[in-house]
Write a protein that holds these residues in place. Structure first.
Motif, PDB file in Angstrom:
ATOM      1  N   ILE A  61       3.975  -4.858 -10.130  1.00  0.00           N
ATOM      2  CA  ILE A  61       3.974  -6.091  -9.335  1.00  0.00           C
ATOM      3  C   ILE A  61       4.493  -7.249 -10.169  1.00  0.00           C
ATOM      4  O   ILE A  61       5.384  -8.007  -9.766  1.00  0.00           O
ATOM      5  CB  ILE A  61       2.543  -6.394  -8.826  1.00  0.00           C
ATOM      6  CG1 ILE A  61       2.081  -5.298  -7.874  1.00  0.00           C
ATOM      7  CG2 ILE A  61       2.502  -7.750  -8.142  1.00  0.00           C
ATOM      8  CD1 ILE A  61       0.617  -5.380  -7.504  1.00  0.00           C
ATOM      9  N   VAL A  83      -3.697  -6.101  -7.977  1.00  0.00           N
ATOM     10  CA  VAL A  83      -2.904  -7.181  -7.378  1.00  0.00           C
ATOM     11  C   VAL A  83      -3.125  -8.486  -8.138  1.00  0.00           C
ATOM     12  O   VAL A  83      -2.171  -9.186  -8.478  1.00  0.00           O
ATOM     13  CB  VAL A  83      -3.263  -7.340  -5.880  1.00  0.00           C
ATOM     14  CG1 VAL A  83      -2.621  -8.581  -5.304  1.00  0.00           C
ATOM     15  CG2 VAL A  83      -2.827  -6.118  -5.105  1.00  0.00           C
ATOM     16  N   SER A 124      -0.087  -2.875 -11.752  1.00  0.00           N
ATOM     17  CA  SER A 124      -0.124  -4.322 -11.943  1.00  0.00           C
ATOM     18  C   SER A 124       1.139  -4.797 -12.646  1.00  0.00           C
ATOM     19  O   SER A 124       1.695  -5.838 -12.298  1.00  0.00           O
ATOM     20  CB  SER A 124      -1.376  -4.738 -12.721  1.00  0.00           C
ATOM     21  OG  SER A 124      -1.322  -4.211 -14.017  1.00  0.00           O
TER      22      SER A 124
END
Lengths: 618, 370
Positions: free
Chosen positions: B175, B230, B172
């Motif tokens: 990202i 995500v 995470s």
């Protein structure tokens, strides 16, 4: 940049990891000695404490619990408050919209219906409300005569017009009432002959018509006010207000509702029937089971439903015993796994597959480990105490070999490499042409969130299914989404509990093929023989012959396994020590007549408890 | 004397320096930061904790699992545990075949291996989803941290839950890092309307209370670990973007950038070669704190039932099931609590120390030098 990030190149870090790893491996050599660890054997089961027989515990069903109220009312605490508890907030207090348990618990306080049923589910007209109910010989009409002088809480007369008006609302397609419609369609005519007499006409001569005239009744003078502006009776500001602060005719009046906290009811002193003993009833809304138990032990609530685990613990807990006693009784509720047979998945339309699934449940272990020996193995749609129950000569047992054979027969063959089962199934390709595709036997089991036993049941079932090469993935879903999904048939399998209704005819709603769209036959079970028997039973007035038909249905459904019946859940309840007069029906201590209206506490007992409570409530 | 990092750190090569740390040879900025970082005892403790966590996550099947690490089965030597361990990594799972028959569905290695076969087992020989008939047992030699309501070994579940936490933290924040650095970089470097647009977007995203935004999104998505990662990544990039933007605004006026531009370097080269390496340290600090947050969010989501789906283990799930049984088995509550606490603490300590280490004005003790 790369160099910067690579702090791991420093030898000391590597060294640390290597040392740690070697240490772990040395530990493992030390702990197992390079031999197989003992497979689970007898000494494990010795650790497990013996399953307690619930009825043997001293605080379960003590004789005082069911004691009938004293004849001398002056010895009874009639000015006291009863604190009850529900898991979720009621959605409405309008009796024609009610469907959830919390709604119905409020209804039985706020409204008295002309027709009621007692703890054995026997049909009876309420004697202080009804002069007589007669059915015509052809079973196509009924006449109900009300007693004179009945009123609503606001003093307005309770008349035949209210009954006619209420039925019209239930039948009105614009009014969204989830549970009353299917019985209301059986009534084709309803008129008030005079202010006290109502005449019903039925679509067909059915033995269940006596139940069909038992529906929620709302005061016409309140609900006709804005009917033209808001035909749904539920969206305008006015209706929102009256649905949440209703005028009823029951033994208790509505006082206040603090959202997600409590609803307060007060005894209606002008109630024409037998007066209940408690002055006030406060219904506390407590969603979390652990919090509920803490509140119970503090004396903040007088009764609560228990999880099997809580029940077992409370049975031997001194702290609990100082405050409460336990109620244990059989209940017509079963836990089941429902299979979706509508063809949206390649697995469960096949009867052999469903039977295999039923043979893969380790019933004894689930009952012992998850239900703590309190539940019993479920043997079909109707509870063994129900007249519609058919004893099974060959019930499903935990037999993985047999389950595997059934799956082989159904074409689900085990892959020797990875151990899962596969089958070539015909699917519609994108171009519309059908083609065969190799499908793995892998499905999701939907579990509603919040239940204490769903997840552990699934964990054990998952492991057993893997042994026969079936991959099952549990999926927890929030309750309202869960219900929406299964009602829209968007599931492969789901685990849920089901409470049987008063009359075995309830099964039409879950097992008749017509109920796929109209009722709760969520998995599209369709068996023409069962359909025929249902229709025949509806036209049969002889109770014995009628029950014989339901027994046949019970047998066929059990063998077809649209559900995998896991366990029958009993009533597991905690009551404050001071409470008396509690009876259990196949639905538990509530939702029958008189139920909670017969509960009482003696003055002497009450004062002691009061002191305890006053010190704990600000 | 106060070290002016702008003059000594022109680009990612070594330069001579006269810093607060006395040194005789030329050492790089990174090395200097590392040296300073090493003087922070708490930071080093945090780093050690992270290394242990990552180590446990990477070798989970060797620490707790229901297949042997190494065994002699039907006349052949096999290492199913090691294969399992390696196959958890993205590319290796395609290269290394599963070890037959241990990978077969429903294959019970404990039954299949006889007493006399050589087999080296993990210290705790129970898989994370393997149920036994011993419910809610206390710690014992066999089950180090006891068992849960269906007899699953809690230690094994803790170890395998570490994988989830580490994965969530790394992926995470990966990202979030990519998004944050990209948007922060373009906003900081190009300025003007690009900056205006990106800054407004950041401000809008910041306005939403993080956890509730994630919770709302998770209601719509199927709850699984990928979605959790995500969603956390997509909602937590703003802090990184703001730091990057700030650093870029500061650095782009520096002489070495002007020099690069005078040499004819394009925007991409200046950003990637000159600005980013110099801005990375403060960004790493944010990422380090972000990982701690991500672990906490994942645990919270799992606790509420919107995260990793049971029976898959995660610390949040473990805590949830411990909470349901805290009266019967209070010993179940501690392991996940302590693990979450330590993991979050470790990342915060590292972030804290790293921040001090890159700030030349701060002593190892954390006090600002006058």
């Amino acid at each position: 940049m790369i160099k910067f990030v690579c702090i791991f190149r420093y030898r000391s870090v590597f060294l640390c990891m290597a040392v740690a790893f070697v240490f772990v491996q040395l530990l493992s050599i030390a702990s197992t000695g390079c031999r197989r660890p003992d497979a689970l054997t007898s000494d494990d089961s010795a650790v497990k404490s013996a399953v307690v027989d619930p009825t043997k515990l001293p605080i379960v069903n003590p004789s005082g619990l069911t004691e009938v109220a004293l004849a001398d009312r002056s010895l009874i605490a009639t000015e006291d408050t009863l604190f009850t508890s529900v898991k979720g907030s009621p959605s409405t207090l309008n009796p024609i919209f009610m469907s959830a348990v919390a709604d119905k618990r409020a209804e039985e306080l706020l409204y008295s219906r002309p027709i009621t049923f007692d703890r054995t589910f026997a049909w009876r007209p309420e004697p202080f409300m009804v002069d007589y109910v007669t059915f015509s010989d052809d079973h196509l009409s009924a006449t109900l005569k009300l007693k004179r002088g009945l009123t609503w809480h606001d003093g307005v007369a309770y008349t035949a017009d209210d009954i006619v008006f209420s039925l019209q609302q239930i039948q009105d397609p614009r009014v969204p009432c989830p549970s009353g419609k299917d019985s209301a369609v059986q009534i084709v005519g309803c008129k008030a002959l005079d202010p006290l007499t109502v005449q019903f006409e039925f679509k067909a001569p059915l033995p269940t018509n006596k139940w069909n005239i038992n529906f929620g009744i709302i005061p016409k003078h309140i609900y006709e006010v804005e009917k033209v502006a808001d035909p749904t009776l539920s969206s305008s500001a006015y209706y929102n207000k009256v649905n949440r602060a209703p005028i009823g005719n029951g033994p208790y009046r509505f006082v206040s509702w603090v959202a997600d906290d409590r609803i307060v009811f007060e005894r209606w002193e002008d109630y024409p029937g037998p007066k209940p003993y408690f002055k006030r009833i406060v219904m506390r809304i407590v969603p979390d089971a652990s919090t509920r138990l803490l509140m119970f032990e503090k004396g903040e609530i007088d009764e609560m439903e228990l999880t099997p685990e809580q029940f077992i613990r409370c049975g031997t807990d001194k702290r609990f015993a100082a405050v409460g006693v336990l109620g244990y009784a059989s209940k017509w509720t079963f836990v089941y796994v429902g299979w979706n047979m509508d063809g949206s998945n390649p697995f469960f339309a096949d009867r052999r597959v469903r039977r295999a699934m039923s043979f893969a449940v380790d019933y004894d272990r689930l009952i012992e480990q998850v239900y703590h020996g309190l539940f019993t193995k479920s043997l079909g749609l109707f509870h063994p105490e129900c007249a519609a129950h058919m004893p099974k000569d060959a019930p499903y047992t935990f037999d993985l070999e047999r389950a595997g054979k059934l799956l082989d027969e159904a074409g689900w063959r085990r892959d020797e490499r990875d151990g899962w089962r596969y089958k070539d199934v015909v699917v519609q390709g994108e171009s519309g042409l059908s083609q065969t595709e190799r499908r793995k036997f892998s499905f999701h089991l939907l579990i509603p969130q919040g239940g204490a036993t769903g997840a552990p049941t699934a964990a054990i079932y998952q492991e057993d299914l893997a042994r026969i090469g079936v991959e099952m993935t549990p999926r927890m879903i929030e309750w309202t989404t869960f219900i929406k999904m299964i009602n829209r048939h968007e599931f492969e399998a789901q685990i849920l509990s089901f409470s049987a209704a008063i009359d075995p005819d309830f099964a039409w709603n879950v097992m008749h093929s017509e109920s796929y769209d109209l009722g709760r036959n969520r998995g599209k079970y369709a068996n023409s023989e069962v359909d025929r028997l249902f229709v025949e039973a509806r036209g049969e007035f002889d109770p014995d012959r009628r029950m014989a038909l339901y027994r046949q249905i019970d047998k066929i459904v059990y063998d077809d396994a649209p559900y995998t019946f896991i366990a029958d859940a009993p009533t597991l309840w905690a009551f404050n020590r001071r409470l008396r007069g509690i009876q259990f029906s196949p639905r538990g201590p509530y939702l029958f007549h008189p139920g909670v209206l017969d509960w009482w506490a003696s003055k002497e007992m009450d004062e002691r408890i009061h002191q305890l409570r006053d010190s704990s409530i600000p | 004397m106060v070290d002016n990092s702008a003059t000594t750190v022109s680009c990612a090569t070594t330069v001579s320096c006269t810093t607060a740390i006395p040194c005789t040879t030329t050492i790089s900025y990174k090395r200097r930061v590392w040296r300073r970082f090493r003087t922070h005892r708490r930071g080093m403790f945090g780093l050690a904790m992270i290394v242990v966590l990552v180590g446990v996550a990477m070798t989970a099947p060797l620490i707790a699992g229901n297949v042997p690490i190494l065994c002699h089965y039907q006349g052949a030597w096999q290492a199913p545990g090691v294969v399992d361990c390696l196959r958890r990594f993205p590319i290796l799972d395609r290269v290394i075949p599963p070890s037959y028959p241990f990978s077969k569905a429903g294959f019970d290695a404990k039954e299949a291996l006889s007493e006399d076969d050589f087999s080296l087992w993990p210290p705790v020989a129970y898989g994370p989803s393997e149920t036994t008939r011993v419910s809610l047992a206390g710690p014992s030699k066999r089950h180090w941290l006891g068992t849960d309501e269906v007899g699953r070994d809690v230690f094994s579940r803790m170890v395998h839950g570490t994988v989830v936490s580490v994965q969530v933290g790394i992926v995470s924040m990966g990202i979030a890092g990519v998004l944050g650095i990209f948007f922060g970089a373009i906003a900081g470097y190009f300025g003007r309307w690009v900056d205006a647009v990106v800054s407004r977007v950041i401000e809008i995203v910041i306005c939403f209370p993080d956890f509730f935004l994630i919770l709302t999104v998770m209601v719509w998505l199927e709850p699984n670990i990928t979605n959790v990662m995500v969603v956390i990544g997509l909602t937590r990039w703003t802090g990184i973007a703001r730091y990057t933007r700030g650093e870029f605004l500061r650095l782009k006026e520096m002489d070495f950038v002007v020099a690069a531009r005078a040499n004819g370097a394009g925007a991409a080269r200046i950003v990637l070669r000159h600005l980013l390496p110099n801005a990375l340290a403060p960004i790493l600090v944010t990422i380090s704190f972000g990982v701690a947050q991500a672990i906490l969010i994942e645990a919270g989501l799992s606790w509420l039932g919107f995260g990793v789906q049971p029976p898959a283990p995660s610390w949040g799930n473990l805590l949830r099931s411990a909470y349901d049984h805290y009266r019967d088995a209070p010993h179940l509550v501690y392991p996940p609590c302590i693990a979450i606490f330590l993991a979050v603490l470790a990342h915060n300590l590292v972030g804290d120390s790293l921040r001090d280490a890159i700030d030349p004005r701060v002593h190892a003790t954390g006090k600002v030098k006058v």
